[in-house]
Design an enzyme around this catalytic site. Structure first.
Site, PDB file in Angstrom:
ATOM      1  N   HIS A 190       0.837  -1.209   0.000  1.00 59.21           N
ATOM      2  CA  HIS A 190       0.000   0.000   0.000  1.00 59.21           C
ATOM      3  C   HIS A 190       0.862   1.245   0.000  1.00 59.21           C
ATOM      4  O   HIS A 190       2.086   1.211   0.137  1.00 59.21           O
ATOM      5  CB  HIS A 190      -0.985   0.006   1.193  1.00 59.21           C
ATOM      6  N   CYS A 239       5.614   5.636   4.925  1.00 57.46           N
ATOM      7  CA  CYS A 239       4.417   4.941   4.431  1.00 57.46           C
ATOM      8  C   CYS A 239       3.787   5.648   3.239  1.00 57.46           C
ATOM      9  O   CYS A 239       2.849   5.137   2.632  1.00 57.46           O
ATOM     10  CB  CYS A 239       3.393   4.758   5.550  1.00 57.46           C
ATOM     11  N   HIS A 269       4.939  -0.045  -0.520  1.00 59.95           N
ATOM     12  CA  HIS A 269       5.722  -0.938   0.351  1.00 59.95           C
ATOM     13  C   HIS A 269       4.747  -1.969   0.896  1.00 59.95           C
ATOM     14  O   HIS A 269       3.538  -1.794   0.832  1.00 59.95           O
ATOM     15  CB  HIS A 269       6.382  -0.160   1.494  1.00 59.95           C
ATOM     16  N   HIS A 278       3.325  -5.062   3.785  1.00 61.48           N
ATOM     17  CA  HIS A 278       3.199  -5.505   5.175  1.00 61.48           C
ATOM     18  C   HIS A 278       2.737  -6.957   5.198  1.00 61.48           C
ATOM     19  O   HIS A 278       2.029  -7.407   4.292  1.00 61.48           O
ATOM     20  CB  HIS A 278       2.156  -4.674   5.929  1.00 61.48           C
ATOM     21  N   ASP A 287      -4.898 -10.754  -0.466  1.00 57.31           N
ATOM     22  CA  ASP A 287      -3.560 -11.344  -0.391  1.00 57.31           C
ATOM     23  C   ASP A 287      -2.759 -11.117  -1.671  1.00 57.31           C
ATOM     24  O   ASP A 287      -3.263 -11.337  -2.774  1.00 57.31           O
ATOM     25  CB  ASP A 287      -3.673 -12.854  -0.103  1.00 57.31           C
ATOM     26  N   HIS A 288      -1.525 -10.650  -1.488  1.00 56.53           N
ATOM     27  CA  HIS A 288      -0.602 -10.364  -2.599  1.00 56.53           C
ATOM     28  C   HIS A 288      -1.148  -9.308  -3.556  1.00 56.53           C
ATOM     29  O   HIS A 288      -0.853  -9.323  -4.758  1.00 56.53           O
ATOM     30  CB  HIS A 288      -0.226 -11.647  -3.356  1.00 56.53           C
ATOM     31  N   GLU A 292      -0.754  -4.737  11.643  1.00 58.05           N
ATOM     32  CA  GLU A 292       0.015  -4.310  10.465  1.00 58.05           C
ATOM     33  C   GLU A 292       1.493  -4.626  10.680  1.00 58.05           C
ATOM     34  O   GLU A 292       2.225  -4.937   9.732  1.00 58.05           O
ATOM     35  CB  GLU A 292      -0.174  -2.810  10.218  1.00 58.05           C
TER      36      GLU A 292
END
Ligand code: NI
Length: 137
Positions: free
Chosen positions: A16, A35, A41, A43, A81-82, A126
């Site tokens: 995100h 961020c 980047h 998490h 996811d991903h 997170e």
């Protein structure tokens, strides 16, 4: 019957960028720091879905955790996811993908599929030290 809370843990990775499109890059960087990196980047999100309700007399269950596992996979993991949350997930096209907002999106995705007599709570990590809870409000 006693009220018990059952929990199911799940996991997803996602990328995100925290970003307010009404602000300049400078202001975004000032508020969101690293961020707000324009190149995104990632998490490793840890999710705990908790259901509270009366233990069913016949089954001894509050809710079948196998069913909850499948539901989380279908409604949350398959969607997040991903993924790059900002670009690939509809809910974040115009919503900053903070851990707070992600928890609300997950709650809303699950709530419709959980029986109304059960209370739902979403806990979302997170990082190992930063996490939120959302119970609907
Ligand atoms: Ni981040």
């Amino acid at each position: 019957m006693p009220k018990v809370t059952v929990h199911r843990k799940a996991h997803f990775n996602a990328a995100h960028r925290l970003f307010n499109s009404n602000w300049s890059d400078e202001k975004n960087f000032e508020v969101f720091g690293k961020c707000s990196n324009p190149n995104y980047h990632g998490h490793n999100y840890e999710l705990i879905v908790s259901l509270t309700g009366e233990v069913n007399e016949e089954t001894g269950y509050v809710y079948d955790l196998g069913k909850l596992k499948d539901l989380i996979q279908l409604k949350v993991e398959n969607v997040l996811d991903h993924k790059n949350l900002n670009i690939e997930v509809e809910e974040f096209k115009n919503l900053n993908p903070t851990v707070e907002n992600i928890s609300v999106v997950i709650y809303n995705k699950l709530r419709a599929s959980i029986p109304e007599n059960l209370d739902l709570e979403v806990t979302l990590y997170e990082t190992p030290r930063n996490y939120v809870t959302y119970r609907g409000a």
